[in-house]
Each structure stands twice: as C-alpha cells, then as structure tokens.
Design an enzyme around this catalytic site. Sequence first.
Site, mmCIF file in Angstrom:
data_model
loop_
_atom_site.group_PDB
_atom_site.id
_atom_site.type_symbol
_atom_site.label_atom_id
_atom_site.label_comp_id
_atom_site.label_asym_id
_atom_site.label_seq_id
_atom_site.Cartn_x
_atom_site.Cartn_y
_atom_site.Cartn_z
ATOM 1 N N ASN A 283 0.858 -1.184 0.000
ATOM 2 C CA ASN A 283 0.000 0.000 0.000
ATOM 3 C C ASN A 283 0.896 1.236 0.000
ATOM 4 O O ASN A 283 1.919 1.273 0.685
ATOM 5 C CB ASN A 283 -0.890 0.003 1.244
ATOM 6 N N GLY B 96 -4.055 3.491 1.105
ATOM 7 C CA GLY B 96 -4.393 2.978 2.431
ATOM 8 C C GLY B 96 -3.185 2.685 3.300
ATOM 9 O O GLY B 96 -3.270 1.906 4.247
ATOM 10 N N HIS C 248 6.633 -1.455 3.326
ATOM 11 C CA HIS C 248 6.457 -2.832 3.773
ATOM 12 C C HIS C 248 5.657 -3.605 2.743
ATOM 13 O O HIS C 248 4.744 -3.076 2.115
ATOM 14 C CB HIS C 248 5.782 -2.911 5.149
ATOM 15 N N HIS D 103 3.081 -6.647 2.471
ATOM 16 C CA HIS D 103 2.201 -7.587 3.182
ATOM 17 C C HIS D 103 2.192 -8.905 2.409
ATOM 18 O O HIS D 103 2.151 -8.895 1.167
ATOM 19 C CB HIS D 103 0.735 -7.119 3.160
#
Length: 114
Positions: free
Chosen positions: A87, A93, A100, A102
């Site tokens: 993101n 978001g 990072h 996810h």
Amino acid sequence: MSDCIFCKIAAGEIPSKKLYEDDEMLVFLDITPMAPVHYLVIPKKHIQSLLELEEADTALLGRLFFKAQEIAKEKGCEEKGGRFVINAKTDGGQTVDHLHIHFLGGRALGWPPG
Ligand code: 5GP
Ligand code: ZN
C-alpha cells in the site's frame, strides 16, 4: 527515523513476532492479521513508501520480495498462493509510513479491493 514504528520494531525497541531477520530486512507477523497467514516484510532502512524508492534500492526490493515468497512457501501457501501487497500513501491505504510488503494467505481473497 526516530518516530517511525517500523524503525523501532527493526531496532528491537518495540517487540514483534519475528519470522526472519538479517542485516537488511525483518519479517514479522502483522499485529492485526487479515488472513490466517499475514506477515510484513520491511527493509531495516527507512524508506517512506514505494513512491520514495531510489534506484539504488531496486536490488534490495527484489530481495524483500524473494524472502516474502520463500516464507509464503514455508507457511504452506505455495499451492494456493496468496497476495503480496504494497500500500502506498493516502489513496493506497498506507497507515505506517515505512515501506512494507504484506503477504496474506490461507484463505481466498476478494478482488477488486474496496
Ligand atoms: P499499511 O496499512 O500501512 O499497509 O499496513 C500497516 C500494517 O502494520 C497494518 O496491517 C497493521 O496491522 C500493522 N501494524 C501496525 N502497527 C503494528 C505493530 O506495532 N506491530 C505489528 N506487528 N504490526 C503493526
Ligand atoms: Zn521507518
């Protein structure tokens, strides 16, 4: 960055459930898992978002993704797969301003995102 929560996690100042660590990256479980398997892969170096990536960081990003998929396989997600997500900024978001990846797996995920 001194006020960055993921820099603090990378420095061990805030505890996390670590899955992997080396000199340049850390992999740890997301505190609010959105799937049975949900972990984050971060560079220890503070990069605000993918939109601040410098050309010198491209090999690092490749290594982050390589580790992300290795751990997905270790977690049993090789056959059914999952989702590797970055993101970025407000519309993306992003809530923690430290780059990072996810990984979410272990259940079928909807598409498109809301
Ligand atoms: P973003 O919304 O920026 O893409 O994702 C940030 C993620 O970091 C969220 O999924 C959130 O649950 C996770 N997160 C936020 N604070 C912490 C924390 O202190 N520890 C861990 N392990 N995860 C966190
Ligand atoms: Zn940071």
